[in-house]
Design an enzyme around this catalytic site. Structure first.
Site, PDB file in Angstrom:
ATOM      1  N   HIS A   8       7.116 -22.465 -41.599  1.00  0.00           N
ATOM      2  CA  HIS A   8       6.280 -22.902 -40.472  1.00  0.00           C
ATOM      3  C   HIS A   8       4.798 -22.595 -40.688  1.00  0.00           C
ATOM      4  O   HIS A   8       3.955 -23.049 -39.925  1.00  0.00           O
ATOM      5  CB  HIS A   8       6.737 -22.255 -39.162  1.00  0.00           C
ATOM      6  CG  HIS A   8       8.141 -22.622 -38.772  1.00  0.00           C
ATOM      7  ND1 HIS A   8       8.548 -23.932 -38.623  1.00  0.00           N
ATOM      8  CD2 HIS A   8       9.243 -21.860 -38.519  1.00  0.00           C
ATOM      9  CE1 HIS A   8       9.830 -23.956 -38.285  1.00  0.00           C
ATOM     10  NE2 HIS A   8      10.280 -22.715 -38.222  1.00  0.00           N
ATOM     11  N   ASP A  38      16.979 -25.409 -43.546  1.00  0.00           N
ATOM     12  CA  ASP A  38      16.910 -24.589 -42.342  1.00  0.00           C
ATOM     13  C   ASP A  38      17.119 -25.490 -41.113  1.00  0.00           C
ATOM     14  O   ASP A  38      16.811 -26.670 -41.153  1.00  0.00           O
ATOM     15  CB  ASP A  38      15.526 -23.928 -42.272  1.00  0.00           C
ATOM     16  CG  ASP A  38      15.436 -22.904 -41.162  1.00  0.00           C
ATOM     17  OD1 ASP A  38      15.733 -21.723 -41.442  1.00  0.00           O
ATOM     18  OD2 ASP A  38      15.090 -23.259 -40.021  1.00  0.00           O
TER      19      ASP A  38
HETATM   20 ZN    ZN Z   1      15.087 -21.815 -38.719  1.00  0.00          ZN
END
Ligand code: ZN
Length: 346
Positions: free
Chosen positions: A119, A155
């Site tokens: 992220h 993910d």
């Molecule tokens: Zn995650």
């Protein structure tokens, strides 16, 4: 298979009550040692990352801010990501971990390791991520003469930072299988976000419907990911994720099982490339995380799990026909979108 371990990753810890604690890393190392798993924990490989390595990816102003916040030990990177004392050094340990795994993979063909802070973008962090170790490692590999890098992000959350970093780049193919961002953080990662400029077609987002499980992953990978990655022809694959696609994960709504994660590890290792690495980081159900990580690792190594996966999690039918139909519609749409760039049948 080798697994370089940087003990400092245990300090990557947002503190009591936060879903991301640093003890997840040493706990997994103890778990595989107790099991006698055919995974060889080794020391970090090569030199630690330099500031210059980070500058290949991140803005200097952002890095300076992280150093300052790390020294003070308070503030917010984003609402879900509080600063903590020593977070700079802890983030460097995570980068060192990813770099070490890639050095092993380039030398020996494959490696396991910890990492995947996807992220973190050029000038901002969030989602428990400060420095994008995957992107730094990919750029480091390219500085050593590796030409084409495939990032296979499995993910449950979309890697918005990684997407941003490589959005206009045709030397890094970013492929992500994640829960539909209309239903979960970070709210981007839609099918039609395909890259820009010379990077157009080099971002492949597969936003799976909630409850998507083994069958949905199989359809998505066989019919879209495999044809695209075959034509890309990577020199290095960096696969990463964790146990958060598991149906029991408290932060997500996918429908993966331990068996499905094992298959996913297998897919990661089957993607066409000379060198491959599989990095682990996510998972917010303490009960299942070690097994989820083991399943991904064993699938990647081509090893059978030491225990029937259905005994571990019960493997209930989370993914019904309606979910599979939605996945199929998504993948049909994906084939139309990507047949413009790659050899996939539309
Ligand atoms: Zn995650």
């Amino acid at each position: 298979m080798k697994f370089p371990y940087v003990p400092g990753v245990k300090d990557y810890d947002f503190g009591y009550g936060h879903p991301f604690r640093g003890d997840r890393f040493p706990k997994f190392v103890r778990f595989i040692r107790r099991l006698g798993a055919p995974i060889e924990i080794i020391d970090p490989v090569g030199e630690p990352p330099t500031f210059q390595d980070l500058l290949r990816v991140h803005d200097k102003g952002y890095l300076d801010k992280l150093i300052e916040m790390s020294r003070k030990g308070f503030g917010l990177i984003s609402l879900d990501t509080p600063a903590f004392k020593g977070m700079w050094e802890a983030s460097l340990s995570l980068v060192y971990s990813a770099l070490s795994a890639i050095r092993v993979a380039l030398r020996e063909g494959s490696s396991l390791g910890f990492g995947g802070a996807h992220h973190a973008g050029v000038r901002e962090g969030g989602g428990f991520c400060l420095i994008n170790d995957v992107a730094v490692a990919a750029r480091w590999a390219q500085s050593q003469g590796v030409d084409r890098v495939l990032i296979f992000d499995h993910d449950a959350h979309h890697g918005n930072g990684t997407m941003e970093i490589f959005y206009e780049d045709d030397s890094v193919l970013y492929v992500s299988l994640h829960q539909d961002p209309a239903t979960i953080y970070p709210g981007v990662g839609f099918l039609h976000q395909v890259g820009r400029g010379k990077g157009e077609g080099y971002t492949v987002n597969v936003p799976l419907p909630p409850k998507a499980g083994p069958e949905s992953y199989k359809i998505a990978i066989e019919e879209l990911v495999v044809p695209i990655t075959e034509s890309f022809d990577a020199d290095l694959v960096i696969a990463h994720g964790g146990s958060d696609p598991h149906y029991s994960d408290p932060l997500t709504n996918l429908g993966q099982t331990i068996e499905g994660l094992w298959e996913l590890g297998g897919w990661a290792s089957s993607l066409k490339s000379k060198s491959k690495v599989n990095l682990l980081i996510s998972g917010y159900n303490e009960e299942i995380r070690n097994w989820g990580w083991l399943a991904l690792s064993y699938g990647f190594m081509g090893e059978v799990l030491p225990k029937d996966p259905r005994e571990v999690d019960g493997s209930p039918e989370i993914e019904d026909d309606r979910v599979i139909r939605r996945t199929r519609a998504l993948i049909d749409e994906g084939k139309k979108v990507f047949s413009k760039y790659w050899n996939v049948r539309g």
